[in-house]
Design a protein around this motif. Structure first.
Motif, mmCIF file in Angstrom:
data_model
loop_
_atom_site.group_PDB
_atom_site.id
_atom_site.type_symbol
_atom_site.label_atom_id
_atom_site.label_comp_id
_atom_site.label_asym_id
_atom_site.label_seq_id
_atom_site.Cartn_x
_atom_site.Cartn_y
_atom_site.Cartn_z
ATOM 1 N N ASP A 1 0.840 -1.198 0.000
ATOM 2 C CA ASP A 1 0.000 0.000 0.000
ATOM 3 C C ASP A 1 0.872 1.244 0.000
ATOM 4 O O ASP A 1 1.799 1.375 0.811
ATOM 5 N N SER B 1 -0.335 7.007 -2.891
ATOM 6 C CA SER B 1 -0.435 7.708 -4.169
ATOM 7 C C SER B 1 -1.076 6.801 -5.203
ATOM 8 O O SER B 1 -0.617 5.685 -5.429
ATOM 9 N N GLU B 2 -2.107 7.296 -5.858
ATOM 10 C CA GLU B 2 -2.738 6.545 -6.935
ATOM 11 C C GLU B 2 -1.848 6.504 -8.169
ATOM 12 O O GLU B 2 -2.010 5.654 -9.034
ATOM 13 N N GLY C 1 -0.431 1.722 -8.702
ATOM 14 C CA GLY C 1 -1.139 2.753 -7.966
ATOM 15 C C GLY C 1 -1.021 2.578 -6.468
ATOM 16 O O GLY C 1 0.001 2.140 -5.939
ATOM 17 N N ALA C 2 -2.097 2.914 -5.770
ATOM 18 C CA ALA C 2 -2.055 2.955 -4.318
ATOM 19 C C ALA C 2 -1.951 1.570 -3.697
ATOM 20 O O ALA C 2 -1.444 1.420 -2.589
#
Length: 345
Positions: A287, A290-291, A314-315
């Protein structure tokens, strides 16, 4: 379902196969490399020194075959997959003289005494002293451990001598059965920890500059990984502790060997803002905050081998892991930034 929390401690004993006292290893937590070895040395140093002449009496409690009252557990003659060719009895089968295999058992310095000059307290340290067949003990002599290609002599349980095929050394070696290689590897890790600071003058093809030769280190780490700690080792470690007041930490936590000698021993935590790694039911979650995160995550085992690689998505990125229980590393790279997260599978 397996639910394991990520640990940021290199050597946290997530599973303890033996039973050290509460707090016994507290000063070693969070360490790796030589710092960990020094901490472990300080914990197991200054043990109660035993008299070499009466080690026979201790063997009856440290090396008794499970389920028997007085049978010797001899790793040079035992056959874990079948019936041993012979079994000794404490008291009646102690050497004396011998002419052939199966005559009697004696006291084996698994770490040969000539390597350390037959000095005390090493020469009576139960952690590396085992009852073994006298004849096989004599054939082993002070040979280094290794892996034999074509054997020039083989014992009745399959132990053998011959030219080493492990890359880095081509002399004559003694090879144990696979089922006992981990036992001896963890014994050797103990010796190079308990007597750290005294090993500079020790001499063996397995040693250089007071530490393991590169070929021996790699081989022993492999043996440690391939032959996990057995109930036999656990029970023996507990028994020796009652006499010597010190333990073999590599039986209590075999992952410490890789944390000290392995290729990943010097890996340190590097923080990446808001990075989190966790496991749930064999799925690893990475995790990030930031996307738009772009990069990779590499999974390394305790030997430094990359077992999986995944591009970050991504996230949250997920990665299914199929691996044995043990210590692993997630190396996350985003641009010029890197973080390392340790976790236990």
């Amino acid at each position: 379902m397996r639910k394991l929390l990520v640990t940021l401690l290199v050597a946290a004993p997530t599973f303890l196969l033996a039973q050290p006292p509460a707090g016994y290893y507290d000063s070693a937590q969070g360490l790796s490399g030589n710092s960990l070895r020094v901490a472990l040395h300080d914990i197991i140093d200054n043990h109660t020194v035993l008299n070499y002449g009466v080690l026979w009496n201790y063997f009856a409690q440290t090396d008794k075959r499970t389920g028997t009252t007085n049978q010797v557990w001899d790793m040079y003659s035992d056959d874990p997959s079948g019936t041993p060719p012979y079994i000794y009895t404490f008291g009646s089968d102690q050497c004396g003289e011998y002419n052939s295999e199966g005559d009697c058992f004696n006291r084996e310095h698994s770490f040969p005494k000539s390597w350390f000059g037959d000095l005390a307290p090493m020469n009576s340290d139960l952690h590396h002293m085992y009852p073994t067949d006298g004849y096989v003990n004599n054939r082993r002599d002070n040979l280094p451990l290794g892996e034999v290609g074509s054997a020039d002599w083989t014992s009745q349980n399959g132990s053998k001598t011959g030219m080493n095929v492990t890359q880095g050394y081509n002399g004559t070696v003694f090879e144990l059965r696979d089922e006992f290689k981990g036992d001896f590897a963890r014994t050797y890790f103990y010796m190079l920890t308990r007597y750290w600071g005294q090993t500079g003058s020790w001499s063996s093809p397995m040693l250089v500059g007071g530490d393991f030769s590169q070929w021996a280190e790699a081989m022993l780490l492999e043996w440690n990984a391939n032959d996990p700690v057995s109930i036999k080792e656990t029970d023996r470690n507990n028994a020796v502790y009652t006499f010597q007041d010190n333990r073999n930490p590599y039986i209590d936590n075999p992952q410490w060997a890789s944390a000290i000698w392995g290729p990943v021993a010097t890996i340190t935590e590097e923080q990446l803002d808001q990075a989190r790694v966790w496991l749930n039911n064999e799925i690893l979650y990475v995790d990030l905050n930031s996307e738009a995160a772009q990069g990779t995550v590499d999974i390394l085992d305790a030997t430094g081998r990359t077992i999986a690689t995944q591009r970050l998505n991504g996230a949250r990125t997920t990665l299914e892991l199929k691996a044995n229980s043990g210590l692993y590393f997630a190396v996350i790279r985003i641009g010029d930034e890197k973080t390392v997260k340790r976790f236990v599978f």
